[in-house]
Scaffold this active site. Structure first.
Site, PDB file in Angstrom:
ATOM      1  N   GLY A  41       2.612  -6.382  -5.230  1.00 29.86           N
ATOM      2  CA  GLY A  41       1.772  -5.278  -4.778  1.00 29.86           C
ATOM      3  C   GLY A  41       0.910  -4.714  -5.884  1.00 29.86           C
ATOM      4  O   GLY A  41       1.013  -5.105  -7.053  1.00 29.86           O
ATOM      5  N   ARG A  98       7.482 -13.157   1.900  1.00 28.58           N
ATOM      6  CA  ARG A  98       6.076 -13.541   1.795  1.00 28.58           C
ATOM      7  C   ARG A  98       5.647 -13.825   0.363  1.00 28.58           C
ATOM      8  O   ARG A  98       4.851 -14.731   0.102  1.00 28.58           O
ATOM      9  CB  ARG A  98       5.197 -12.440   2.387  1.00 28.58           C
ATOM     10  CG  ARG A  98       3.710 -12.748   2.413  1.00 28.58           C
ATOM     11  CD  ARG A  98       2.946 -11.636   3.097  1.00 28.58           C
ATOM     12  NE  ARG A  98       3.159 -10.345   2.443  1.00 28.58           N
ATOM     13  CZ  ARG A  98       2.688  -9.197   2.892  1.00 28.58           C
ATOM     14  NH1 ARG A  98       2.000  -9.160   4.023  1.00 28.58           N
ATOM     15  NH2 ARG A  98       2.917  -8.076   2.232  1.00 28.58           N
ATOM     16  N   CYS A 137       1.713  10.567  -6.269  1.00 31.42           N
ATOM     17  CA  CYS A 137       0.653  10.434  -7.279  1.00 31.42           C
ATOM     18  C   CYS A 137      -0.104  11.737  -7.512  1.00 31.42           C
ATOM     19  O   CYS A 137      -0.344  12.128  -8.666  1.00 31.42           O
ATOM     20  CB  CYS A 137      -0.305   9.322  -6.883  1.00 31.42           C
ATOM     21  SG  CYS A 137      -0.971   9.461  -5.202  1.00 31.42           S
ATOM     22  N   SER A 177      -7.228   3.253  -3.517  1.00 41.26           N
ATOM     23  CA  SER A 177      -6.083   2.674  -4.225  1.00 41.26           C
ATOM     24  C   SER A 177      -4.764   3.329  -3.841  1.00 41.26           C
ATOM     25  O   SER A 177      -3.709   2.706  -3.933  1.00 41.26           O
ATOM     26  CB  SER A 177      -6.290   2.788  -5.739  1.00 41.26           C
ATOM     27  OG  SER A 177      -6.354   4.153  -6.135  1.00 41.26           O
ATOM     28  N   GLY A 178      -4.829   4.580  -3.379  1.00 43.91           N
ATOM     29  CA  GLY A 178      -3.604   5.268  -2.988  1.00 43.91           C
ATOM     30  C   GLY A 178      -2.915   4.648  -1.794  1.00 43.91           C
ATOM     31  O   GLY A 178      -1.733   4.891  -1.561  1.00 43.91           O
ATOM     32  N   LYS A 228       4.341  16.978   0.536  1.00 36.65           N
ATOM     33  CA  LYS A 228       4.929  16.409  -0.681  1.00 36.65           C
ATOM     34  C   LYS A 228       4.526  17.239  -1.894  1.00 36.65           C
ATOM     35  O   LYS A 228       5.348  17.521  -2.770  1.00 36.65           O
ATOM     36  CB  LYS A 228       4.459  14.962  -0.877  1.00 36.65           C
ATOM     37  CG  LYS A 228       5.058  13.939   0.074  1.00 36.65           C
ATOM     38  CD  LYS A 228       4.421  12.581  -0.172  1.00 36.65           C
ATOM     39  CE  LYS A 228       4.854  11.553   0.852  1.00 36.65           C
ATOM     40  NZ  LYS A 228       4.152  10.256   0.661  1.00 36.65           N
ATOM     41  N   HIS A 283      -7.749   9.102  -8.450  1.00 32.67           N
ATOM     42  CA  HIS A 283      -7.788  10.296  -7.609  1.00 32.67           C
ATOM     43  C   HIS A 283      -8.346  11.475  -8.400  1.00 32.67           C
ATOM     44  O   HIS A 283      -8.256  11.510  -9.636  1.00 32.67           O
ATOM     45  CB  HIS A 283      -6.374  10.679  -7.145  1.00 32.67           C
ATOM     46  CG  HIS A 283      -5.761   9.718  -6.187  1.00 32.67           C
ATOM     47  ND1 HIS A 283      -6.436   8.665  -5.635  1.00 32.67           N
ATOM     48  CD2 HIS A 283      -4.487   9.671  -5.668  1.00 32.67           C
ATOM     49  CE1 HIS A 283      -5.612   8.007  -4.816  1.00 32.67           C
ATOM     50  NE2 HIS A 283      -4.439   8.601  -4.819  1.00 32.67           N
TER      51      HIS A 283
END
Length: 337
Positions: free
Chosen positions: A10, A37, A128, A158-159, A213, A241
């Site tokens: 990932g 995978r 993040c 990208s998050g 969060k 970000h």
């Protein structure tokens, strides 16, 4: 020192590989794990090829000291006991354990010592946007306790992972070639040329899970009753970000003392010269470790308020780098199994 990466294929897993090599992390052996995978895929690390092993319920983690886990909350919950049963320290990048009372939630610049008390041998990596914000809040809170924080986030593709980044690129390609977007699957709406005021699912109170969060994690990390209110927005930048932050402290602070405190804090860089149009931007922070801070100014609506802008690489400090820094701290103080 034997280290594992779970979820090696990932976006965050790949960043782990880069950061461990760049920082010359003191490991003797690296083991990569992944799903059905990705099992069998080969990645290079320190000039040597490493094949991804299938993550299974067995004794593969028996001799592993630290496992960096970034394979989703479901996988973290399913395999936590398997990973930790022989004493491996699991540093988890998902939201699976963040609010569990017996799992420390750690940002090394803020609460590194919390990582030393881990009854289940699990340490949680925060969200993040929370990580980036608390790194900047800590030096201000040291000046005067922060009572309230309001945030608008500007979160890149990208998050949502590597596939989401690829989708944004594909959308722009489709717009150039055909004038319309056909590929929309990773986000609830087209992201190219757009902003989406939703990250994660909505809760009963009208806030999204991402926004909650920030509320809950900030209090746990800072050992504080600080109240936060966030609006988290997905924007069409590819990586890094940004956040616009309003904060209220117990006593009034001057711009200069806040600027000096942030500049002296670990993990922070001040870039703040309005006369030269100098301020942090995600395009510049991508690929870097620090959180960049600018637009520091008094809040016109609150005598005890301060306003600032920050940006940082979500995949690095917002994910992989923070986890690696936790591991570096544990090694430094001799607190690995």
């Amino acid at each position: 020192m034997k280290v594992a990466i779970v979820g090696a294929s990932g976006a965050v897993g790949q960043e782990f590989l880069r950061i461990l090599e760049q920082r010359k992390f003191p490991l003797d052996e690296l083991v990569l794990f992944g799903s059905q995978r990705s099992a069998g895929t080969t990645y290079s690390f320190r000039g040597k090829d490493h094949e991804v092993k299938l993550l299974q319920h067995n004794d593969d983690f028996k001799d592993i000291d630290i496992a960096f886990v970034s394979a989703g909350g479901g996988t973290s919950k399913e395999f936590a006991d398997t990973i930790t049963k022989h004493g491996t320290v699991m540093i988890d990048n998902s939201s699976a354990f963040r609010m569990d009372e017996d799992v420390p939630l750690v940002v090394p610049e803020v609460n590194a010592e919390d990582a030393l008390k881990r009854p289940r041998n699990i340490i949680a990596n925060p969200n993040c946007t929370t990580i980036m914000m608390v790194v900047v809040l800590k030096p201000i809170d040291d000046l005067s306790r922060i009572k309230r924080v309001r945030i608008s986030s500007y979160q890149s593709a990208s998050g949502a992972g590597a596939a989401a980044m690829a989708e944004l690129q594909q959308q722009y390609k489709e717009l150039v070639e055909t004038g319309s977007v056909k590929t929309v699957s990773k986000f609830p709406h087209q992201l190219a040329y757009n902003v989406i005021p939703q990250i994660d699912v909505f809760m009963d109170n009208g806030y999204t899970k991402e926004e909650m969060k920030m509320f809950n994690e900030t209090r746990k990390i800072m050992h504080s009753d600080v109240k936060t209110s966030a609006t988290c927005v997905r924007v069409s930048s590819l990586r890094s970000h940004s956040e616009s932050v309003w904060l209220e402290t117990e006593r009034p602070l001057s711009v200069e003392e806040v600027r000096q405190a942030i500049a002296a804090a670990p993990g922070c860089v001040v870039k703040d010269d309005p006369t030269q149009a100098s301020y942090p931007m995600p395009l510049e922070s991508a690929g870097h470790d620090d959180i960049y801070v600018g637009r520091i100014r008094k809040d016109l609506a609150d005598d005890n308020g301060m306003t600032l802008w920050l940006t940082g690489d979500q995949i690095r400090k917002g994910a992989a780098l923070n986890a690696v820094q936790i591991a570096e701290y544990l090694i430094k103080v001799g607190n690995v199994k």
